[in-house]
Design a protein around this motif. Structure first.
Motif, PDB file in Angstrom:
ATOM      1  N   PRO A 241      11.437  14.077  -7.298  1.00 39.74           N
ATOM      2  CA  PRO A 241      12.045  15.401  -7.141  1.00 39.74           C
ATOM      3  C   PRO A 241      11.104  16.278  -6.305  1.00 39.74           C
ATOM      4  N   GLY A 242      11.655  17.063  -5.418  1.00 41.41           N
ATOM      5  CA  GLY A 242      10.828  17.931  -4.584  1.00 41.41           C
ATOM      6  C   GLY A 242      10.146  17.203  -3.440  1.00 41.41           C
ATOM      7  N   TYR A 243      10.665  16.033  -3.063  1.00 42.64           N
ATOM      8  CA  TYR A 243      10.106  15.257  -1.954  1.00 42.64           C
ATOM      9  C   TYR A 243      10.479  15.913  -0.626  1.00 42.64           C
ATOM     10  N   VAL A 244       9.474  16.122   0.232  1.00 46.93           N
ATOM     11  CA  VAL A 244       9.676  16.702   1.554  1.00 46.93           C
ATOM     12  C   VAL A 244       9.023  15.782   2.576  1.00 46.93           C
ATOM     13  N   GLU A 245       9.837  15.238   3.468  1.00 49.79           N
ATOM     14  CA  GLU A 245       9.338  14.306   4.478  1.00 49.79           C
ATOM     15  C   GLU A 245       9.110  15.056   5.788  1.00 49.79           C
ATOM     16  N   ILE A 246       7.873  14.981   6.282  1.00 48.01           N
ATOM     17  CA  ILE A 246       7.496  15.673   7.512  1.00 48.01           C
ATOM     18  C   ILE A 246       6.990  14.631   8.502  1.00 48.01           C
ATOM     19  N   TYR A 247       7.677  14.531   9.611  1.00 44.37           N
ATOM     20  CA  TYR A 247       7.302  13.567  10.647  1.00 44.37           C
ATOM     21  C   TYR A 247       6.450  14.280  11.686  1.00 44.37           C
ATOM     22  N   ILE A 248       5.203  13.840  11.811  1.00 47.36           N
ATOM     23  CA  ILE A 248       4.292  14.366  12.832  1.00 47.36           C
ATOM     24  C   ILE A 248       4.462  13.453  14.038  1.00 47.36           C
ATOM     25  N   LYS A 249       5.133  13.960  15.041  1.00 49.83           N
ATOM     26  CA  LYS A 249       5.531  13.156  16.193  1.00 49.83           C
ATOM     27  C   LYS A 249       4.605  13.429  17.376  1.00 49.83           C
ATOM     28  N   ALA A 250       4.056  12.365  17.941  1.00 47.22           N
ATOM     29  CA  ALA A 250       3.220  12.466  19.139  1.00 47.22           C
ATOM     30  C   ALA A 250       3.526  11.265  20.028  1.00 47.22           C
TER      31      ALA A 250
ATOM     32  N   SER B 291      12.335   1.729   3.587  1.00 46.63           N
ATOM     33  CA  SER B 291      12.549   1.466   2.159  1.00 46.63           C
ATOM     34  C   SER B 291      11.623   2.324   1.283  1.00 46.63           C
ATOM     35  N   VAL B 292      10.411   2.558   1.724  1.00 39.35           N
ATOM     36  CA  VAL B 292       9.473   3.381   0.953  1.00 39.35           C
ATOM     37  C   VAL B 292       9.929   4.837   0.968  1.00 39.35           C
ATOM     38  N   ARG B 293      10.300   5.322   2.133  1.00 34.19           N
ATOM     39  CA  ARG B 293      10.767   6.715   2.216  1.00 34.19           C
ATOM     40  C   ARG B 293      12.057   6.892   1.417  1.00 34.19           C
ATOM     41  N   ALA B 294      12.926   5.888   1.401  1.00 40.53           N
ATOM     42  CA  ALA B 294      14.149   5.957   0.588  1.00 40.53           C
ATOM     43  C   ALA B 294      13.798   5.986  -0.895  1.00 40.53           C
ATOM     44  N   TRP B 295      12.818   5.174  -1.297  1.00 39.97           N
ATOM     45  CA  TRP B 295      12.363   5.182  -2.695  1.00 39.97           C
ATOM     46  C   TRP B 295      11.855   6.580  -3.059  1.00 39.97           C
ATOM     47  N   ASN B 296      11.083   7.168  -2.159  1.00 41.14           N
ATOM     48  CA  ASN B 296      10.564   8.518  -2.408  1.00 41.14           C
ATOM     49  C   ASN B 296      11.699   9.511  -2.645  1.00 41.14           C
ATOM     50  N   ARG B 297      12.698   9.469  -1.790  1.00 42.17           N
ATOM     51  CA  ARG B 297      13.826  10.407  -1.919  1.00 42.17           C
ATOM     52  C   ARG B 297      14.563  10.223  -3.247  1.00 42.17           C
ATOM     53  N   GLU B 298      14.669   8.983  -3.690  1.00 44.81           N
ATOM     54  CA  GLU B 298      15.393   8.682  -4.930  1.00 44.81           C
ATOM     55  C   GLU B 298      14.578   8.961  -6.186  1.00 44.81           C
ATOM     56  N   ASN B 299      13.255   8.896  -6.086  1.00 48.27           N
ATOM     57  CA  ASN B 299      12.417   8.919  -7.279  1.00 48.27           C
ATOM     58  C   ASN B 299      11.451  10.095  -7.397  1.00 48.27           C
TER      59      ASN B 299
ATOM     60  N   ALA C 225       0.834  -1.204   0.000  1.00 45.90           N
ATOM     61  CA  ALA C 225       0.000   0.000   0.000  1.00 45.90           C
ATOM     62  C   ALA C 225       0.869   1.255   0.000  1.00 45.90           C
ATOM     63  N   ALA C 226       1.891   1.277   0.843  1.00 44.54           N
ATOM     64  CA  ALA C 226       2.773   2.449   0.918  1.00 44.54           C
ATOM     65  C   ALA C 226       3.471   2.694  -0.417  1.00 44.54           C
ATOM     66  N   MET C 227       3.883   1.622  -1.086  1.00 44.41           N
ATOM     67  CA  MET C 227       4.515   1.800  -2.401  1.00 44.41           C
ATOM     68  C   MET C 227       3.501   2.285  -3.442  1.00 44.41           C
ATOM     69  N   ASN C 228       2.265   1.826  -3.354  1.00 45.08           N
ATOM     70  CA  ASN C 228       1.223   2.348  -4.249  1.00 45.08           C
ATOM     71  C   ASN C 228       1.060   3.849  -4.044  1.00 45.08           C
ATOM     72  N   TYR C 229       1.022   4.279  -2.789  1.00 43.84           N
ATOM     73  CA  TYR C 229       0.878   5.704  -2.489  1.00 43.84           C
ATOM     74  C   TYR C 229       2.079   6.480  -3.031  1.00 43.84           C
ATOM     75  N   ALA C 230       3.267   5.923  -2.841  1.00 44.63           N
ATOM     76  CA  ALA C 230       4.485   6.606  -3.296  1.00 44.63           C
ATOM     77  C   ALA C 230       4.478   6.768  -4.814  1.00 44.63           C
ATOM     78  N   ARG C 231       4.123   5.706  -5.530  1.00 41.69           N
ATOM     79  CA  ARG C 231       4.089   5.788  -6.998  1.00 41.69           C
ATOM     80  C   ARG C 231       3.011   6.755  -7.477  1.00 41.69           C
ATOM     81  N   LEU C 232       1.873   6.781  -6.805  1.00 47.59           N
ATOM     82  CA  LEU C 232       0.815   7.728  -7.151  1.00 47.59           C
ATOM     83  C   LEU C 232       1.296   9.161  -6.932  1.00 47.59           C
TER      84      LEU C 232
END
Length: 163
Positions: free
Chosen positions: A97-106, A87-95, A59-66
């Protein structure tokens, strides 16, 4: 340049609330943006995805590709998902452009107190971060501490001043 804002964190951390407000702010300023939420995406895909670790990874990879597809078409994407795999977040960074990772920590205490979906108090099983470990982001672009010290609107102000 379009961006993909990937908001990640455990269930109840505030991803959807903050992400939707961020989306509304971007739209208000004229940005061509789209909002994707993990729970809504599960519905879009017609319940094809289960909750095993392998199902969640697919599912996470489907979201990343979308997200990558929409971004290539010039849209700014706000995607709110638990995203529990390095692995999904690494794929995002590699594939993407303009990827911004925001961790909502609680904290888990905050998540149990909020418990909007009844995951933490109803004895549900297969809850990410409770019944099994999640690979939390190791180097997100931004961490938003969301234990109640800032309102969702204030969290969006932090996003707006950063990006």
């Amino acid at each position: 340049m379009s961006r993909v804002y990937w908001l990640t964190g455990l269930s109840g951390a505030g991803k959807t609330t903050i992400g939707r407000l961020w989306y509304e702010e971007l739209k208000r300023t004229g940005e061509a943006a789209v909002f994707l939420d993990g729970d809504e995406l599960r519905q879009v895909f017609g319940g094809q995805m289960g909750y095993t670790l392998e199902d969640r990874r697919k599912a996470a990879m489907n979201y990343a590709r979308l997200c990558a597809l929409l971004s290539r078409q010039g849209l700014t994407v706000i995607c709110c998902t638990i995203s529990m795999f390095d692995s999904v977040r690494a794929w995002n960074r590699e594939n993407i452009p303009g990827y911004v990772e925001i961790y909502i920590k609680a904290s888990i205490e905050t998540l149990r107190r909020r418990d909007q979906k009844g995951l933490y108090s109803a004895g549900k099983q297969n809850v990410a971060g409770v019944d099994f470990q999640v690979e939390l982001p190791k180097a997100p672009d931004l961490i938003l501490e969301n234990d109640g010290q800032n309102t969702p609107e204030e969290q969006v102000e932090i996003l707006y001043s950063t990006y």
